[in-house]
Design an enzyme around this catalytic site. Structure first.
Site, PDB file in Angstrom:
ATOM      1  N   ASN A   1      56.166  10.599  49.555  1.00 48.76           N
ATOM      2  CA  ASN A   1      54.782  10.124  49.401  1.00 48.76           C
ATOM      3  C   ASN A   1      54.172  10.600  48.079  1.00 48.76           C
ATOM      4  O   ASN A   1      52.955  10.516  47.892  1.00 48.76           O
ATOM      5  CB  ASN A   1      53.915  10.610  50.563  1.00 48.76           C
TER       6      ASN A   1
ATOM      7  N   HIS B   1      46.389   6.919  62.389  1.00 50.12           N
ATOM      8  CA  HIS B   1      47.292   8.072  62.404  1.00 50.12           C
ATOM      9  C   HIS B   1      47.101   8.956  63.645  1.00 50.12           C
ATOM     10  O   HIS B   1      46.005   9.036  64.209  1.00 50.12           O
ATOM     11  CB  HIS B   1      47.001   8.894  61.135  1.00 50.12           C
TER      12      HIS B   1
ATOM     13  N   GLU C   1      42.072   2.962  58.769  1.00 56.93           N
ATOM     14  CA  GLU C   1      42.773   3.482  57.596  1.00 56.93           C
ATOM     15  C   GLU C   1      42.639   2.462  56.481  1.00 56.93           C
ATOM     16  O   GLU C   1      42.387   1.285  56.766  1.00 56.93           O
ATOM     17  CB  GLU C   1      44.265   3.667  57.926  1.00 56.93           C
TER      18      GLU C   1
ATOM     19  N   SER D   1      49.590   3.873  57.187  1.00 56.06           N
ATOM     20  CA  SER D   1      50.709   4.744  56.851  1.00 56.06           C
ATOM     21  C   SER D   1      52.060   4.200  57.309  1.00 56.06           C
ATOM     22  O   SER D   1      53.076   4.493  56.686  1.00 56.06           O
ATOM     23  CB  SER D   1      50.494   6.140  57.440  1.00 56.06           C
TER      24      SER D   1
ATOM     25  N   ASP E   1      40.267   6.543  56.653  1.00 53.92           N
ATOM     26  CA  ASP E   1      41.296   7.491  56.215  1.00 53.92           C
ATOM     27  C   ASP E   1      42.046   6.843  55.048  1.00 53.92           C
ATOM     28  O   ASP E   1      42.783   5.872  55.228  1.00 53.92           O
ATOM     29  CB  ASP E   1      42.232   7.775  57.398  1.00 53.92           C
TER      30      ASP E   1
ATOM     31  N   HIS F   1      46.744   7.409  52.126  1.00 51.84           N
ATOM     32  CA  HIS F   1      47.823   6.792  51.345  1.00 51.84           C
ATOM     33  C   HIS F   1      47.315   5.945  50.181  1.00 51.84           C
ATOM     34  O   HIS F   1      48.113   5.335  49.471  1.00 51.84           O
ATOM     35  CB  HIS F   1      48.709   5.950  52.271  1.00 51.84           C
TER      36      HIS F   1
ATOM     37  N   LYS G   1      49.769  13.663  49.055  1.00 48.50           N
ATOM     38  CA  LYS G   1      50.524  12.426  48.809  1.00 48.50           C
ATOM     39  C   LYS G   1      50.389  12.078  47.308  1.00 48.50           C
ATOM     40  O   LYS G   1      50.939  12.795  46.501  1.00 48.50           O
ATOM     41  CB  LYS G   1      50.040  11.348  49.764  1.00 48.50           C
TER      42      LYS G   1
HETATM   43  C1  LIG Z   1      46.948   8.398  57.454  1.00 44.37           C
HETATM   44  C2  LIG Z   1      47.175   9.880  57.489  1.00 44.37           C
HETATM   45  N1  LIG Z   1      46.131  10.688  57.742  1.00 44.37           N
HETATM   46  C3  LIG Z   1      46.273  12.016  57.802  1.00 44.37           C
HETATM   47  C4  LIG Z   1      47.498  12.606  57.586  1.00 44.37           C
HETATM   48  C5  LIG Z   1      47.610  14.092  57.684  1.00 44.37           C
HETATM   49  O1  LIG Z   1      47.546  14.676  56.428  1.00 44.37           O
HETATM   50  P1  LIG Z   1      48.223  16.083  56.127  1.00 44.37           P
HETATM   51  O2  LIG Z   1      49.665  15.829  55.876  1.00 44.37           O
HETATM   52  O3  LIG Z   1      47.487  16.607  54.942  1.00 44.37           O
HETATM   53  O4  LIG Z   1      48.016  16.930  57.350  1.00 44.37           O
HETATM   54  C6  LIG Z   1      48.619  11.794  57.299  1.00 44.37           C
HETATM   55  C7  LIG Z   1      49.979  12.311  57.064  1.00 44.37           C
HETATM   56  O5  LIG Z   1      50.344  13.292  56.657  1.00 44.37           O
HETATM   57  C8  LIG Z   1      48.448  10.400  57.250  1.00 44.37           C
HETATM   58  O6  LIG Z   1      49.475   9.595  57.006  1.00 44.37           O
END
Ligand SMILES: Cc1ncc(COP(=O)(O)O)c(C=O)c1O
Length: 381
Positions: A46, A132, A173, A177, A202, A205, A231
């Site tokens: 990522n 997510h 989102e 993801s 969110d 990505h 990422k």
């Molecule tokens: C859409 C999404 N939100 C939140 C997270 C969580 O983030 P972190 O890896 O910083 O805990 C992720 C993946 O890691 C994700 O893909």
């Protein structure tokens, strides 16, 4: 008795082809990853803009850790509220066009804090079915009523909103993801006006990699946005962009924020360097887009069903076992890719999830597509 239950559950997981055995990565240089002594071209990173391996960023971060120390050694609410973190939060808020920002040690924690704390009994959360796991967990921990809507179906969301009363919050989102597709923000902007709802997005990505200056897809539409540093931003941790009142509320009431050790001040220094880097990354974003489109077109031309509008592509396989075997064969052929299986995606809808980074070359892309096509043809259905 207890141990036996755990053993049985794990045995069932194996039988269903869902057992998880993450490979140990011995080295990584951005383009490749070494597993079991084999150097593989990495289609599962990522680090979209390659910042995670940037020598310049690494050097600056090293110097920051040397100067500021390696740990904050305390929660933000005790002695970990470093001025540098506050400065970086303000810089992020300003760049991304929000009132304020709050940094978290991880995106998972940020989603837990945000969704379980900010919204309560008086609000209803309407969430896209494909958000997510951390978003789902955050909503489950909170007191709000929660209603799902079909993935990216604005008609379904509209019907659900019409039947609801009280404050409505839509949770989605920007670049999904697992599916790699995008939420329709022009429609969501319209719905905000019609229904007077709040929008939480969110952008884990998308920030850094998509939108004007890497500002993501929901700029000017989202009331609250979440970004992760781990990422495209090439670091670790997360940030939430939000109105000052919401920040003040989280700081006072969000357990996952209050009772955790703050990110070190050196991280904030790194975050400021990242912000400069993404401002200057138009060329890298264009290259990432070109690599992604080339791979998608190539795979489709070879007969694969491929979803994804940017640097995340979901290659539909179906059977968990077939997806596993394909990825194992890709490994033997020198490529590292990842299968997303239940519960990450619905049962029987396993995908090979490919994510691209600017470290890859166009030659890597065509070699991957050609190899996947050959391996798929060789594998009995
Ligand atoms: C859409 C999404 N939100 C939140 C997270 C969580 O983030 P972190 O890896 O910083 O805990 C992720 C993946 O890691 C994700 O893909």
């Amino acid at each position: 008795m207890f141990d036996e239950r755990l053993r049985q559950k794990l045995a069932l997981q194996k039988k269903q082809g869902l057992y998880r055995r993450p490979p140990i990565t011995e080295a990584c240089d951005g383009r490749t990853v070494t597993v079991c002594g084999r150097r593989l071209i990495n289609f599962a990173s990522n680090d979209y803009l390659g910042l995670g391996r940037s020598a310049c960023l690494g050097k600056k971060l090293g110097a920051a850790f040397e100067k500021c120390g390696s740990s904050s050694s305390s929660s933000r609410l005790v002695s970990g509220n470093a001025v540098l973190i506050r400065e970086a939060e303000k810089a992020y808020a300003s760049y991304f066009g929000h009132d304020d920002a709050l940094f978290f040690p991880s995106g998972y924690q940020a989603n837990l804090a945000l969704l379980s704390t900010l919204f309560g009994r008086d609000e209803t959360l309407f969430f896209d079915k494909h958000v997510h796991a951390s978003t789902v967990k955050g909503m489950q921990l909170g007191a709000s009523a929660i209603r799902s809507f079909k993935h990216n179906s604005m008609n379904h969301l509209d019907r659900r909103l019409k039947g609801a009363s009280g404050t409505k919050v839509v949770v989605t989102e920007s670049l999904f993801s697992m599916d790699g597709d995008m939420a329709p923000f022009s429609v969501l902007g319209q719905m905000k006006k019609e229904h007077g709802l709040l929008l939480v997005v969110d952008e884990a990505h998308a920030f850094g990699a998509l939108g004007n200056g890497g500002r993501g897809l929901a700029q000017g539409v989202a009331d609250v946005s979440l970004g992760t540093f781990g990422k495209a931003m090439g670091l670790f941790g997360a940030f939430v962009l939000l109105p000052s009142l919401y920040r003040e509320y989280l700081l006072n009431f969000a357990s996952p924020f209050i009772y955790t050790t703050a990110l070190p001040a050196a991280h904030a220094q790194g975050a400021l360097c990242v912000l400069e880097a993404i401002q200057r990354a138009d060329e890298a974003r264009a290259r990432l887009a070109a690599l992604s489109q080339t791979l998608k077109d190539d795979l489709k031309a070879r007969g694969f069903e491929v979803r994804g509008d940017a640097h995340i592509l979901a290659i539909e396989i179906g059977s968990e076992e077939r997806a596993q075997r394909l990825v194992a064969s890709l490994f033997e052929a020198g490529f590292f890719a990842f299968t997303a299986r239940f519960p990450t995606v619905p049962l029987g809808q396993a995908i090979v999830r490919v994510s691209l980074t600017t470290h890859l070359t166009f030659k890597d892309i065509s070699a991957f597509a050609e190899t996947l096509s050959r391996l798929s043809a060789e594998l009995p259905s």
